[in-house]
Enzyme design. Structure first.
Site, PDB file in Angstrom:
ATOM      1  CG  HIS A   8      96.690  80.451  74.601  1.00  0.00           C
ATOM      2  ND1 HIS A   8      97.028  78.972  74.399  1.00  0.00           N
ATOM      3  CD2 HIS A   8      95.140  80.723  74.359  1.00  0.00           C
ATOM      4  CE1 HIS A   8      95.743  78.495  74.183  1.00  0.00           C
ATOM      5  NE2 HIS A   8      94.739  79.370  74.163  1.00  0.00           N
ATOM      6  CG  ASP A  58     100.011  78.862  75.442  1.00  0.00           C
ATOM      7  OD1 ASP A  58      99.400  79.090  76.516  1.00  0.00           O
ATOM      8  OD2 ASP A  58      99.539  78.108  74.710  1.00  0.00           O
ATOM      9  CB  SER A  96      93.208  77.578  71.543  1.00  0.00           C
ATOM     10  OG  SER A  96      93.046  77.146  72.846  1.00  0.00           O
TER      11      SER A  96
END
Length: 297
Positions: free
Chosen positions: A270, A240, A143
């Site tokens: 995610h 996601d 991320s």
């Protein structure tokens, strides 16, 4: 030209942006390793990187062969997540060096979270690269960590020899913020804080300072070519809801390296922490180590 090669056994697809075989075929051939069970259970001990004018950083390190692997966590995440620990166990089973760490203001590291910015966390990554890691490194960024790994590769091209992004959130919160209605943006500016709903926080939302968003704008990358020339693998879940999988395609398109693969998990979210997600991550690391072993002394 991007080439899709779906693999029904594992449910992912590889999109190759380079002149080399796609990853999906090689991944499908790799049998699941017994590293989950065979790797030594002993964990690396907690250490601290002392920095004279910056917060001390907590990290765990395994010494071993190069290339080493550095795991860069996501927004407000610490070094003890499932993916970081799984990668450590895999590196231990192969005898490769590995580092995981906490950003300043997070976990066991020093610092005030309220004062943290993308720029300061970028410095944290560079500190780990410069003062802890030895030799060439593969960076694995999750991320926000995927955004920061790109910055690290730009700043230290002689040391970063490959990148693996997991739900790479390049330009992350900045893109989300500017997608809001102008009236909402003005309200956030007036309040000095953005309350962002999230099922990944026990409170149900994140409180993000307006100053954090404005500072992050200085670190955006998608507005121009990204001068990263090493091999890059971008893993993303198609479910996601935080960072759309199309973001990885944008990143791949902007990176100047010809050796870029985007690998999509149809059922991945995610966090990408289910067993099949972790298997994909480990196979991707293994594939890169094999690839780089012919060029890394």
């Amino acid at each position: 030209m991007a080439a899709w090669a779906p693999c029904r056994r594992w449910g992912w697809a590889a999109v190759s942006f380079g002149r080399h075989p796609g990853l999906s075929a090689s991944l499908a051939r790799k049998p699941p390793r017994a590293w989950w069970l065979s790797a030594c259970r002993q964990k690396a001990s907690l250490s601290f990187l002392n920095r004279s004018e910056l917060p001390n950083l907590a990290y765990k390190r395994l010494k071993g062969k190069t290339p080493g692997i550095i795991f860069i966590p996501g927004y407000l995440s610490n070094m003890n997540g499932i993916k970081a620990v799984a990668v450590e166990e895999f590196c231990k089973s192969l005898g490769h060096a590995f580092i995981r760490f906490d950003y300043s203001g997070i976990g066991s590291s020093d610092g005030n979270l309220a004062e943290c910015t993308v720029g300061k966390w970028r410095k944290d990554v560079l500190s780990i690269l410069d003062d802890v890691a030895e030799g060439p490194q593969i960076l694995v960024g999750s991320s926000l960590g995927g955004w920061l790994m790109l910055h690290a590769a730009i700043a230290r091209p002689e040391k970063v020899i490959a990148l693996i992004g997991i739900a790479t959130a390049a330009d992350g919160l900045v893109t989300q913020y500017h997608a809001l209605p102008v009236e909402t943006q003005k309200e956030i500016e007036m309040k000095g804080e953005w309350t962002l709903p999230s099922r990944y926080n026990k409170e149900g939302y994140f409180r993000i300072p307006y100053s954090f968003i404005k500072e992050a704008e200085h670190h955006c990358l998608l507005h121009s070519p990204i001068p990263v020339t090493c091999p890059v693998r971008l893993l993303h879940g198609m479910k996601d809801e935080i960072v759309p999988w199309q973001r990885s395609l944008q990143v791949a398109d902007r990176i100047v390296s010809p050796d870029v693969d985007v690998i999509l998990r149809k059922q991945g979210d995610h966090r990408m922490k289910e067993k099949a997600d972790i298997h994909l991550l480990i196979c991707t690391i293994d594939d890169l180590i094999d690839k780089l072993s012919t060029v890394v002394p």
